[in-house]
Design an enzyme around this catalytic site. Structure first.
Site, PDB file in Angstrom:
ATOM      1  CB  ALA A  38      17.785  18.059  26.140  1.00  0.00           C
ATOM      2  CD  GLU A  60      27.018  29.817  19.449  1.00  0.00           C
ATOM      3  OE1 GLU A  60      27.822  28.883  19.575  1.00  0.00           O
ATOM      4  OE2 GLU A  60      25.826  29.730  19.782  1.00  0.00           O
ATOM      5  CG  HIS A 101      30.729  26.939  27.899  1.00  0.00           C
ATOM      6  ND1 HIS A 101      30.624  28.253  28.291  1.00  0.00           N
ATOM      7  CD2 HIS A 101      30.018  26.841  26.749  1.00  0.00           C
ATOM      8  CE1 HIS A 101      29.888  28.912  27.422  1.00  0.00           C
ATOM      9  NE2 HIS A 101      29.510  28.083  26.474  1.00  0.00           N
ATOM     10  NE  ARG A 123      32.210  27.165  23.227  1.00  0.00           N
ATOM     11  CZ  ARG A 123      31.175  26.359  23.076  1.00  0.00           C
ATOM     12  NH1 ARG A 123      31.338  25.052  23.164  1.00  0.00           N
ATOM     13  NH2 ARG A 123      29.977  26.836  22.848  1.00  0.00           N
ATOM     14  CG  HIS A 125      30.390  22.881  27.229  1.00  0.00           C
ATOM     15  ND1 HIS A 125      29.123  22.965  27.772  1.00  0.00           N
ATOM     16  CD2 HIS A 125      30.254  23.258  25.925  1.00  0.00           C
ATOM     17  CE1 HIS A 125      28.268  23.359  26.850  1.00  0.00           C
ATOM     18  NE2 HIS A 125      28.917  23.539  25.710  1.00  0.00           N
ATOM     19  NE  ARG A 177      31.678  21.160  21.111  1.00  0.00           N
ATOM     20  CZ  ARG A 177      30.776  22.116  21.376  1.00  0.00           C
ATOM     21  NH1 ARG A 177      30.117  22.694  20.381  1.00  0.00           N
ATOM     22  NH2 ARG A 177      30.534  22.489  22.609  1.00  0.00           N
TER      23      ARG A 177
END
Length: 528
Positions: free
Chosen positions: A48, A118, A235, A281, A340, A375
């Site tokens: 969420a 992204e 992150h 990242r 993250h 990821r």
């Protein structure tokens, strides 16, 4: 107060009320399913909180093969190719499923999905909702569908503590009411672990408090093989404003052209990677980490790229900035890396089956091999729905005839102490600070051994299974990081700064091996 124990055996019990758990339950309908969630479904789910969206090659200029290639490149050589190809190949179907459940993905005037780009994606392929609200919108739609599906029973406010096991076969879940005494046994023919990630084991994280690694520890205690636990993604751009959890400044901001600068206004990514702010990242996180530790600070400057559009296009980030008394239209945003996502997890095959019979895993708790060492942005929601659907299909094949909906009656039995004691609260603080300090963006052998020793000492005072589970997962991550003597993706060792071709493979471990590594580290610390 007494505990509760079910008499009957459910077809399927799903532990976790996030995206993977709810999607799997919907795909299993009309088979009776019980979903156990330690918070109201969706509320405590990392799903969420996802801002960027869901990656899928659904434009005419893109292909699943290109998406797979980008995923493999970001994974630094250790992704499972077949898993990646299956995931990217099924992405379009899963997006259509979500649309059928009422997810309001952004569309253009001609009704086509609007796609953004992204970091490390070669094409625009991230489907979004109002810029940065994809996670909450997806969960809202699924929750409504689950509430309207009579074959799905939802038990909220119960935390999974352990798996019920007979030999190698998992036969159910033992859960406890949060903050209370009641324990409930849920016997099941099939158990799906969809309990989420490990974020809140770190002092600085973008994840909700429910992301505490319980499911990983439960599986490990039952004897399951754990894969790639050393790979933790940080992150790069959490808001550095002292909040826990740290608000997230979505990667889509950099996709729109926002730049990273230090306190002197210097753009520091130019010489570090050809893709600059849109580098993978781990590269960006380490760059920001070094700017901060050097005393220069790090900031996300959105003024030129987004400016006055900020409130309309990125309402979630805008609200977080305003709450911190920052105006992102006219001011740069202070940022720092925050835990993250966990690329590792309970080892599964292409159908979500773990190494234990009767146990499947999906979402962040699972180690499918899709992410490798790092990821790719917005592949997390995709992985959750793809493998949740595969698990549902696999279970349906094993139990082809759904039973009529019937829920177990409940009896009473004995419980456990109800409240965390002060020592346990202090142990959690030690765990979170230790992981952030010694098992964070950059690691080394001395720090990892110290982390294992500190966690072992903290664990000695823990009484509750839920707290012990947190300690166990912390030890699994630290021990796995100590084993891998190289730097790759989200795992960066300052004492082994280079990638080693000999380590171009996944790693697997069990709790027994972790215990041996931790005992050795504790012995070294006590003899020093």
């Amino acid at each position: 107060m007494p505990a509760l124990v079910g008499k009957d055996v459910d077809d399927v019990v799903i532990l976790g009320g996030g995206l993977a758990g709810l999607f799997c339950a919907l795909k299993l309908a009309p088979r009776p399913v019980t979903v156990i969630s330690n918070a109201p479904i969706g509320y405590g789910a990392s799903s969420a909180w996802a801002q960027g969206g869901l990656a899928a090659a659904v434009s005419e200029n893109d292909t699943a093969a290109q998406h797979a290639a980008d995923t493999m490149a970001a994974g630094c050589g250790i992704c499972e190719r077949k898993i990646v190809e299956q995931m990217t190949g099924e992405a379009g179907d899963r997006v259509r499923d979500l649309l059928s459940y009422g997810v309001p993905f952004d569309k253009d005037l001609e009704g086509r999905l609007r796609l953004s780009r992204e970091a490390a994606h070669s094409e625009n392929r991230v489907v979004r909702v109002r810029g940065d609200m994809a996670g909450s919108a997806i969960m809202d739609a699924l929750i409504q569908s689950v509430r309207n599906t009579p074959s799905i029973r939802v038990i909220e406010g119960y935390m999974g503590e352990s798996l019920m096991v007979e030999g190698r076969y998992v036969t159910g879940v033992l859960a406890r009411r949060r903050g209370g005494l009641e324990r409930m046994a849920f016997p099941a023919k099939a158990v799906v672990l969809a309990s989420g990630g490990i974020g809140h084991l770190y002092a600085v994280t973008t994840n909700p408090g429910e992301a505490n690694g319980h499911g990983l520890a439960m599986a490990a205690r039952a004897g399951a093989v754990i894969a790639d636990a050393e790979f933790v993604q940080f992150h790069p751009t959490a808001l550095n404003v002292g909040k826990d959890p740290a608000p997230l400044a979505t990667e889509a901001l950099r996709g729109e052209g926002a730049i990273l600068v230090n306190g002197a206004g210097e753009r520091f990514m130019d010489d570090l990677h050809p893709d600059r702010e849109l580098a993978p990242r781990d590269v960006v996180a380490r760059a920001i980490h070094r700017e901060i530790t050097s005393g220069r600070g790090a900031y996300l400057d959105c003024r030129a790229a987004i400016g006055a559009r900020f409130e309309e296009d990125f309402p979630t980030v805008y609200a977080a900035c305003k709450e911190a008394e920052i105006d992102p239209v006219t001011q740069s945003i202070p940022v720092a890396p925050a835990e993250h996502y966990h690329m590792g997890g309970v080892l599964t095959d292409a159908n979500g089956r773990t190494s234990l019979d009767g146990l499947w895993a999906a979402g962040e708790v699972a180690g499918t091999g899709a992410h490798g060492a790092n990821r790719l942005a917005s592949n997390s929601l995709l992985e959750a729905v793809v493998f949740a659907a595969r698990i549902a299909e696999d279970i349906q094949g094993l139990m082809p005839t759904p039973r009529a909906t019937h829920w177990a009656e409940l009896d009473q039995a004995d419980g456990l102490p109800s409240q965390r004691n002060t020592a346990e609260q202090e142990a959690i603080t030690v765990l979170r600070e230790t992981l952030s300090r010694n098992v964070g963006v950059e690691r080394n052998a001395d720090g990892l051994k110290q982390a294992l020793a500190d966690i072992a000492r903290a664990e000695e005072v823990c009484v509750r299974d839920s707290i012990k589970n947190m300690m166990i997962t912390g030890r699994i991550i630290a021990a796995s990081a100590l084993k891998r003597t190289e730097s790759r993706g989200g795992h960066a060792r300052s004492d082994f700064p280079d990638m080693d071709p000999a380590w171009a493979h996944r790693t697997f471990t069990t709790l027994a091996e972790v215990d041996e590594i931790a005992a050795s580290a504790l012995g070294e610390a006590e003899s020093a």
